[in-house]
Design a protein around this motif. Sequence first.
Motif, short mmCIF file in Angstrom:
data_model
loop_
_atom_site.label_atom_id
_atom_site.label_comp_id
_atom_site.label_asym_id
_atom_site.label_seq_id
_atom_site.Cartn_x
_atom_site.Cartn_y
_atom_site.Cartn_z
N SER A 104 -0.14 0.43 -8.82
CA SER A 104 0.23 1.62 -7.51
C SER A 104 1.26 2.56 -7.49
O SER A 104 2.23 2.11 -8.80
CB SER A 104 0.09 0.90 -5.95
OG SER A 104 1.08 1.42 -5.53
N PRO A 124 -4.65 1.06 -2.51
CA PRO A 124 -4.46 0.45 -1.89
C PRO A 124 -3.56 -0.14 -3.12
O PRO A 124 -2.78 0.48 -4.55
CB PRO A 124 -5.90 0.26 -2.76
CG PRO A 124 -6.61 0.96 -3.90
CD PRO A 124 -5.54 1.87 -3.42
N ARG A 147 1.11 -0.89 0.05
CA ARG A 147 -0.27 0.02 0.18
C ARG A 147 -0.05 1.06 -0.34
O ARG A 147 1.86 0.85 0.23
CB ARG A 147 -0.62 -0.38 1.33
CG ARG A 147 -2.11 -0.82 0.98
CD ARG A 147 -2.38 -1.39 3.13
NE ARG A 147 -3.43 0.16 3.28
CZ ARG A 147 -4.48 0.51 2.29
NH1 ARG A 147 -5.40 -1.06 1.55
NH2 ARG A 147 -4.81 1.72 2.55
#
Length: 229
Positions: free
Chosen positions: A172, A167, A146
């Motif tokens: 990411s 998340p 994360r």
Amino acid sequence: MYRDPADAIAEKFHCDFHFLEQLNPGKTKSIKPGDQLRVPNVEPFELGTVKELKPGSEINGPAANDLPDEPDKTPEEEKPAPAQNPSTASASPPLMPSVKIDTKANMLAVFEGDKLVAVYPVTIGSAQTASPIGDWKVRGMSKWPRFRYDEEMLKHGQRSGHFYMLPPGPRSPVGVLWIALNKKGIGIHGTATPDSVGHSVSHNCIRLANWDVVRLAERVKVGTPVSIH
């Protein structure tokens, strides 16, 4: 996850989305099962390899880039292991790997002793948020991390109370894997934008393509020295 099938296929075959588009004019906007595409001739990157990784010391927390500084070890923890009896000692243990990051060449090199065993292109910190020069070490790894998104931190290097917890996923900002160093907020990690690798646009950290950070994780371990120069 991925933005669309073309995004997933581009990363699987180690290339930029726009390059995949050039290889397959007019085909990438509506990919469906059974379509044939031209791709680079490389070993495919599979997301399943992240799950199979066994880093040895996996770290977990609210966010990979929000781990506290690692405290100095006590003298007891620094004591060397007792010597083995020569008659019972096994073959010499493998050499501790070491990592050297050249911020001018945007390259990361892995050594075993004096032997160069791997080299990866990287993205280093920008002029505003430079990567920390010095000698560090790997303190652990986080699969599917994360990320604490703090615009003030990313732009000016100062943490604020206004942030978002993003998340995990291949898109990411820190990609599929975070290799934490013993300095708060600093790590070697994957990326959502592989086309940025090779430039000085990161925020303090060292950024690799997802397919390369997974390979790097297989070569380093907790305690591996990391020199950034």
